[in-house]
Design a protein around this motif. Structure first.
Motif, mmCIF file in Angstrom:
data_model
loop_
_atom_site.group_PDB
_atom_site.id
_atom_site.type_symbol
_atom_site.label_atom_id
_atom_site.label_comp_id
_atom_site.label_asym_id
_atom_site.label_seq_id
_atom_site.Cartn_x
_atom_site.Cartn_y
_atom_site.Cartn_z
ATOM 1 N N PHE A 183 0.828 -1.212 0.000
ATOM 2 C CA PHE A 183 0.000 0.000 0.000
ATOM 3 C C PHE A 183 0.861 1.260 0.000
ATOM 4 O O PHE A 183 0.647 2.184 -0.801
ATOM 5 C CB PHE A 183 -0.938 0.002 1.208
ATOM 6 N N PHE A 184 1.848 1.311 0.893
ATOM 7 C CA PHE A 184 2.621 2.543 1.034
ATOM 8 C C PHE A 184 3.664 2.734 -0.066
ATOM 9 O O PHE A 184 4.214 3.831 -0.207
ATOM 10 C CB PHE A 184 3.288 2.591 2.418
ATOM 11 N N VAL A 185 3.936 1.707 -0.855
ATOM 12 C CA VAL A 185 4.861 1.867 -1.981
ATOM 13 C C VAL A 185 4.118 2.094 -3.289
ATOM 14 O O VAL A 185 4.455 2.995 -4.064
ATOM 15 C CB VAL A 185 5.798 0.638 -2.099
ATOM 16 N N PHE A 186 3.073 1.303 -3.542
ATOM 17 C CA PHE A 186 2.406 1.336 -4.852
ATOM 18 C C PHE A 186 1.144 2.198 -4.889
ATOM 19 O O PHE A 186 0.803 2.732 -5.937
ATOM 20 C CB PHE A 186 2.044 -0.080 -5.286
ATOM 21 N N VAL A 187 0.458 2.341 -3.763
ATOM 22 C CA VAL A 187 -0.832 3.055 -3.759
ATOM 23 C C VAL A 187 -0.655 4.523 -3.390
ATOM 24 O O VAL A 187 -1.297 5.398 -3.989
ATOM 25 C CB VAL A 187 -1.824 2.368 -2.794
ATOM 26 N N LEU A 191 -1.945 9.181 -4.077
ATOM 27 C CA LEU A 191 -2.622 9.960 -3.045
ATOM 28 C C LEU A 191 -1.846 11.197 -2.629
ATOM 29 O O LEU A 191 -2.370 12.024 -1.889
ATOM 30 C CB LEU A 191 -2.874 9.075 -1.808
ATOM 31 N N THR A 192 -0.594 11.323 -3.067
ATOM 32 C CA THR A 192 0.229 12.473 -2.699
ATOM 33 C C THR A 192 0.328 13.448 -3.874
ATOM 34 O O THR A 192 0.250 13.052 -5.034
ATOM 35 C CB THR A 192 1.646 12.023 -2.291
ATOM 36 N N LYS A 193 0.510 14.712 -3.549
ATOM 37 C CA LYS A 193 0.600 15.745 -4.584
ATOM 38 C C LYS A 193 1.850 15.581 -5.437
ATOM 39 O O LYS A 193 1.841 15.842 -6.641
ATOM 40 C CB LYS A 193 0.591 17.130 -3.942
ATOM 41 N N SER A 194 2.954 15.177 -4.796
ATOM 42 C CA SER A 194 4.211 15.046 -5.530
ATOM 43 C C SER A 194 4.277 13.767 -6.354
ATOM 44 O O SER A 194 5.176 13.623 -7.201
ATOM 45 C CB SER A 194 5.390 15.077 -4.545
ATOM 46 N N GLY A 195 3.388 12.826 -6.100
ATOM 47 C CA GLY A 195 3.388 11.572 -6.837
ATOM 48 C C GLY A 195 4.444 10.576 -6.390
ATOM 49 O O GLY A 195 4.704 9.587 -7.078
ATOM 50 N N ILE A 198 5.031 7.293 -0.071
ATOM 51 C CA ILE A 198 5.348 7.716 1.296
ATOM 52 C C ILE A 198 6.471 6.867 1.871
ATOM 53 O O ILE A 198 7.353 7.367 2.571
ATOM 54 C CB ILE A 198 4.082 7.639 2.171
ATOM 55 N N MET A 199 6.463 5.574 1.564
ATOM 56 C CA MET A 199 7.496 4.672 2.081
ATOM 57 C C MET A 199 8.882 5.089 1.596
ATOM 58 O O MET A 199 9.829 5.198 2.380
ATOM 59 C CB MET A 199 7.201 3.240 1.641
ATOM 60 N N GLU A 200 9.012 5.331 0.321
ATOM 61 C CA GLU A 200 10.316 5.690 -0.242
ATOM 62 C C GLU A 200 10.785 7.049 0.246
ATOM 63 O O GLU A 200 11.970 7.251 0.535
ATOM 64 C CB GLU A 200 10.240 5.677 -1.774
ATOM 65 N N ALA A 201 9.836 8.006 0.366
ATOM 66 C CA ALA A 201 10.201 9.345 0.834
ATOM 67 C C ALA A 201 10.683 9.304 2.281
ATOM 68 O O ALA A 201 11.657 9.975 2.648
ATOM 69 C CB ALA A 201 9.004 10.277 0.701
#
Length: 386
Positions: A183-187, A191-195, A198-201
């Motif tokens: 979910f946090f890598v592919f989905v 959902l984020t503005k930057s595209g 969240i996991m990688e960031a």
């Protein structure tokens, strides 16, 4: 043929830095930490139960497995949103946790080296030296050396504290982590503005403006620049299952030894002449669940690297590690008709044995009381008349 040529094109990268050293590091840490954490003797299992009663260890339950997804999600979101503040909390937590981990692991390490268990100040000196070295050089080009060493000790202590009483709880934990990672890598990029995910960031510190890096990662630098990274969770979560499987191997070996001794006693008592057949070494050895899981983990890690190179993007490692680690064990246990035993663990069998022993003791006590009543001299009421 195109698929074969494509796989062959990735082979030089898999067999060179930084991917090969990272794979060797992860598999080595998984193997050594699970061997150190597993309770393979009756005495160690009794000590583990005592630790659980005293709150020094945690018996993993299904509720813990489900709760992991919620707690990990909240923590990751917080790290992504307030990374500049929480990075310092993670550094402090990692440093203190590493100090305690080294302190707890040093006695067994020194004993294996034939140096005795050492003194308390020896453990503190080694732990303090390693942690201070990591903290001082944490932003240098060779900080990964100290970080990886501390990570190995931290994972070992975590596997000593988090124990699975059966295969069902770590399996549910891995499936929960599987969904969480995907979910946090592919989905989340949708959902984020930057595209970005969240996991990688959060893992790479892309959202941070301070000159710090996340410490809960294994890092191997590349000669061409950049680093290959693997989160501690990608070793700890499969490690809980692998530790349990090592304990299962020990229990099953005890059972086989007991069955073998019983069979030899019966055959000698019945005077049956047996001619031992000579078997090769590999036929006498039982293929272990522990080794099966480690080999599956290694394969899953290589599949992760191939997927990463093929897509040219970071991959959720648990997407490949979970099925590659879990499925071979399930297939082997099903073939041996031991899946139900592993799934439910020995806890229920031990409780049933204790209850049976209590019932037998009660029956013996009642039987002795009955025998005493039967053996007591009987008096005739007519003899007592005055």
């Amino acid at each position: 043929m195109s698929t074969t040529h494509g796989m062959a094109a990735y082979l030089p990268y898999l067999l060179s830095a930084p991917l090969l050293p990272l794979a060797v590091l992860a598999v080595t840490v998984l193997t050594l930490s699970t061997l150190a954490a597993a309770d393979t003797t009756v005495q160690e299992r009794q000590e583990q139960r005592q630790k659980e009663e005293n709150g020094e260890a945690v018996a993993l339950t299904k509720l813990h497995a489900i709760g992991f997804g919620v707690v990990a999600s909240i923590g990751l979101l917080a790290m992504w949103m307030w990374s500049n503040v929480l990075i310092y909390m993670s550094l402090i937590t990692f440093g203190l946790g590493s100090f305690v981990s080294i302190q707890q692991c040093m006695p067994s390490i020194m004993a294996r080296l034939g140096l005795g268990k050492g003194h308390y100040w020896h453990h503190n000196a080694v732990a303090g030296l390693l942690v201070l070295s990591w903290f001082w050089y944490r932003n240098s080009s060779h900080s990964w050396i100290f970080q990886d060493i501390l990570g190995g000790f931290t994972i070992t202590l975590m596997l000593r504290v988090l124990k699975a009483p059966s295969m069902s709880s770590p399996t549910l934990l891995l499936l929960t982590a599987f969904v969480y990672d995907v979910f946090f890598v592919f989905v989340t990029p949708y959902l984020t503005k930057s595209g970005e995910s969240i996991m990688e960031a959060a893992a790479t510190g892309a959202a941070m403006t301070v000159n710090e890096t996340i410490p809960m990662l294994f890092r191997i630098p590349s000669t061409s620049g950049g680093e290959a990274m693997l989160g501690f969770g990608d070793v700890v979560l499969p490690g809980i299952l692998v530790t349990f499987l090592k304990e299962c191997d020990a229990r099953l070996e005890e059972d086989q030894t007991l069955i073998g001794l019983t069979s030899s006693v019966i055959s000698s008592a019945s005077l049956v002449s047996t001619y031992p057949t000579k078997k090769s070494w590999w036929r006498r050895q039982r293929w272990s669940y522990h080794l099966t899981a480690i080999l599956g983990y290694a394969v899953g890690l290589e599949v992760t690297f191939v997927a990463m190179m093929w897509s040219n993007k970071g991959q959720p490692a648990l997407l490949y590690l979970v099925p590659c680690t879990l499925l071979p064990v399930v297939l082997l246990a099903s073939r041996r008709h031991e899946l139900s035993l592993l799934w439910h663990g020995w806890g229920e069998l031990e409780s049933e044995t204790i209850l049976q022993e209590v019932d037998i003791n009660d029956e013996d006590e009642h039987g002795h009381e009955g025998e005493k009543r039967d053996q007591a001299p009987k008096t005739d009421s007519r003899e007592i008349s005055i």
